[in-house]
Write an enzyme that holds these catalytic residues in place. Sequence first.
Site, mmCIF file in Angstrom:
data_model
loop_
_atom_site.group_PDB
_atom_site.id
_atom_site.type_symbol
_atom_site.label_atom_id
_atom_site.label_comp_id
_atom_site.label_asym_id
_atom_site.label_seq_id
_atom_site.Cartn_x
_atom_site.Cartn_y
_atom_site.Cartn_z
ATOM 1 N N CYS A 2 1.151 -1.342 -0.171
ATOM 2 C CA CYS A 2 -0.319 -0.285 0.011
ATOM 3 C C CYS A 2 0.521 1.455 0.135
ATOM 4 C CB CYS A 2 -0.940 0.841 1.497
ATOM 5 S SG CYS A 2 -1.817 -0.752 2.041
ATOM 6 N N ARG A 28 3.415 -0.366 -5.592
ATOM 7 C CA ARG A 28 3.181 -0.790 -3.572
ATOM 8 C C ARG A 28 1.397 -1.136 -3.614
ATOM 9 N NH1 ARG A 28 6.546 1.548 -0.189
ATOM 10 N NH2 ARG A 28 5.875 0.992 1.396
ATOM 11 N N TRP A 71 -3.128 -2.690 -1.715
ATOM 12 C CA TRP A 71 -2.593 -3.929 -1.850
ATOM 13 C C TRP A 71 -3.914 -4.111 -0.708
ATOM 14 C CZ3 TRP A 71 -0.427 -8.172 0.586
ATOM 15 C CH2 TRP A 71 -0.839 -9.751 0.691
ATOM 16 N N ASN A 97 -0.618 1.832 5.870
ATOM 17 C CA ASN A 97 -0.035 0.591 5.068
ATOM 18 C C ASN A 97 0.335 -0.280 6.476
ATOM 19 O OD1 ASN A 97 1.846 -1.187 3.917
ATOM 20 N ND2 ASN A 97 3.974 0.559 3.739
ATOM 21 N N GLY A 98 0.764 -1.905 6.113
ATOM 22 C CA GLY A 98 0.572 -2.340 7.491
ATOM 23 C C GLY A 98 -0.812 -3.517 8.105
ATOM 24 N N GLU A 468 13.942 -18.996 -10.468
ATOM 25 C CA GLU A 468 13.706 -18.272 -11.461
ATOM 26 C C GLU A 468 12.813 -17.683 -12.136
ATOM 27 O OE1 GLU A 468 13.575 -14.726 -9.803
ATOM 28 O OE2 GLU A 468 14.004 -13.627 -11.729
ATOM 29 N N LYS A 472 8.468 -16.035 -13.070
ATOM 30 C CA LYS A 472 8.619 -15.153 -14.134
ATOM 31 C C LYS A 472 7.601 -16.247 -14.869
ATOM 32 C CE LYS A 472 11.219 -13.127 -12.648
ATOM 33 N NZ LYS A 472 11.648 -11.678 -12.035
ATOM 34 N N GLU A 475 4.124 -15.324 -12.072
ATOM 35 C CA GLU A 475 3.806 -13.888 -12.261
ATOM 36 C C GLU A 475 3.625 -13.597 -13.162
ATOM 37 O OE1 GLU A 475 6.129 -12.010 -9.908
ATOM 38 O OE2 GLU A 475 8.464 -12.168 -11.760
ATOM 39 N N HIS A 491 12.342 -38.605 -7.453
ATOM 40 C CA HIS A 491 12.552 -38.500 -6.231
ATOM 41 C C HIS A 491 10.559 -38.390 -5.634
ATOM 42 C CE1 HIS A 491 16.814 -39.487 -5.078
ATOM 43 N NE2 HIS A 491 16.860 -37.919 -6.125
ATOM 44 N N LYS A 586 5.040 -3.880 -5.754
ATOM 45 C CA LYS A 586 6.922 -4.209 -6.442
ATOM 46 C C LYS A 586 7.275 -4.376 -4.878
ATOM 47 C CE LYS A 586 9.939 -3.121 -8.811
ATOM 48 N NZ LYS A 586 9.873 -4.682 -9.369
HETATM 49 C C1 F6R Z 1 9.885 -11.522 -8.509
HETATM 50 C C2 F6R Z 1 9.689 -10.109 -8.086
HETATM 51 C C3 F6R Z 1 9.424 -10.042 -6.769
HETATM 52 C C4 F6R Z 1 10.918 -9.946 -5.705
HETATM 53 C C5 F6R Z 1 10.513 -9.611 -4.094
HETATM 54 C C6 F6R Z 1 11.107 -9.307 -3.467
HETATM 55 O O1 F6R Z 1 10.222 -10.516 -9.804
HETATM 56 O O2 F6R Z 1 9.467 -9.719 -7.896
HETATM 57 O O3 F6R Z 1 9.722 -12.080 -6.279
HETATM 58 O O4 F6R Z 1 11.981 -9.979 -6.496
HETATM 59 O O5 F6R Z 1 9.597 -9.396 -3.800
HETATM 60 O O6 F6R Z 1 11.247 -7.899 -3.606
HETATM 61 P P1 F6R Z 1 13.018 -6.951 -3.082
HETATM 62 O O7 F6R Z 1 13.945 -6.961 -4.082
HETATM 63 O O8 F6R Z 1 11.732 -5.786 -3.418
HETATM 64 O O9 F6R Z 1 13.297 -6.841 -1.189
#
Ligand code: F6R
Length: 591
Positions: A2, A28, A71, A97-98, A468, A472, A475, A491, A586
């Site tokens: 948020c 956010r 959010w 926020n929280g 990774e 990708k 998400e 396994h 983000k």
């Molecule tokens: C993946 C992604 C999330 C962030 C994670 C950590 O594409 O964006 O998995 O990597 O939320 O975020 P930061 O790096 O900001 O601590």
Amino acid sequence: MCGIFGYVGFKSNAAQIALEGLKLLEYRGYDSWGVAVKLGKKLVVEKHIGKITLAKTELPKSSLGIGHTRWATHGGVTITNAHPHLDCSGEIAVVHNGIVENFEDLKHELVAKGHDFKSGTDTEVIAHLIEDYIGKERSLQGFASSVRDAFNRLKGLSAIVVAYAPSSEIIAVKTGSPLVVGVLKNELFVASDASAIVQHTKKVLFLEDRQMVILGKKLQLLRLPEGKQIIPIFHTINWEFAKAQKGKHKHFLLKEIHEQPKVIENIALHYIEETQQLSKLITDAFGTFMLGCGSASYAALAGTYLFSRIAKKHVNFSIGSEFTYLEDYLTPESLLIAISQSGETIDVVEPVEKAKKKGSQIAALVNVLGSTLYRQANHKILLGAGVEKAVISTKSFIAMISVLLLTAYTMAKRQNEAQEMLRLAANNIRLILQDSYVKHIKTLSKKLSRTQYVFVIGRGLSYAIALETTLKLKETSYTHAEGFAGGELKHGVIALIEKGTPCIVIAPQDETYNEIISNAQQIKARGGYIVGIGSRKNDVFDLFFETADVGDATMLPQVVIAQLIAYYTALAKGISDPDKPRNLAKSVTVK
Ligand code: F6R
């Protein structure tokens, strides 16, 4: 998560200022947004569901406003649950926020006293609690002490901004979740982070936990719980307001993927001192632990392989949210390396705070200057990836990996070798980004867009890259993808392989090659469709994406191919805004 924003000053377009601030905080959370402004002795509120990106406001002229981009944590995505939340009288507005962990207890108490709740959120209790403290006489003087008393009763990590209709002040207070105050002559701003303020002023005050600020004609800083006045220490932030543009690209995600060669070259060229310092810290420490969440955790995992194999050094790794349960063995000789794009991820910030209390050294690899982790750390390395607007991490992940690779090679006194590898990787990525290569990727993406699930395997360093790749895919394109260490399939997971099941194999030409090819054969024997990513073709691959062989840096072009596969799969599935995938934000500032 948020984003919260507040303005008080001499200008009469507070709603517009709040709206513009919230647009910069949209990363956010983008479930809903809302703004409240003061109009005479009343508050006027506007709320909407959905993204704020293109929003306009109809709110009247005012010189005081607060706003929020949400959010959702408690309560579904509805207009009623959107912030600001009001008390019974409609005179107190709160943005938050929280999480208020004890909101149910507080709600029972307040309902018993006759308060009328409208939303399903935890936030609304704050508005009613402040109302309860202000009492029936509704004195203006009681505003600050009521916010203080209400905030003191909240459990959990929260940042709030409060407006009270009869007052010309707004009050902000925080613990855990970040808040920054911006100061100009006759104008004051408060926001979840400085990026929403820096276009107005560079003079800022980073609120510490349990600090409350009253913003009106002047600024007063108080320390909770008692509310004792303290002297604010202002900082000047020397960053320019960077309004990131998409340029010729359709989405920020694609633009940021294209920026990666430059990010890598910059690290190869300019991070010699930083990585030397980090390698010295690791060498001197008695136990090093890397922490990160999501993509950052996979960068840390890749780091453990690099430090072991290249630097012959055992460096531990944990996902941030689990580290709380592993912290008992930290001492003042321990080193914690926090890895984070935003520098705000609460699952990293909180264990770092605890480690600091134990006297451990903290190094931070972060992308956002002035962020909480940046300020917490004794040793800071900025990733230099530039503003990352897409919610999905691309160039920041590439930067994390590049810095860790350079550090491991520096420890092994092979820095030049790493610099060369990184430069070659950047060149190779430029080729991969060309239309002729991307055309090939789009063919796979079309196929994957019709697939329910995908497996991705790798060994050693490539295990981190496999994870990774799946993140990708999940998400960006909402494709169910699972990543495994190549040896693990037999396994149990191999039971899921059927005719045509797509399996991406991360196969660089390193010590893992022969064995990962064997694993690919095992899948193929059961009907799997094998997609290889690496520098050496093999008959087992039904489809092959070739990279240059640039040693350990081969993982960088491999990741870029994975990012492109995910992006074009999203487009093939008709996902209209891959910059902002559903349910995500983000900056993840709640636990
Ligand atoms: C993946 C992604 C999330 C962030 C994670 C950590 O594409 O964006 O998995 O990597 O939320 O975020 P930061 O790096 O900001 O601590």
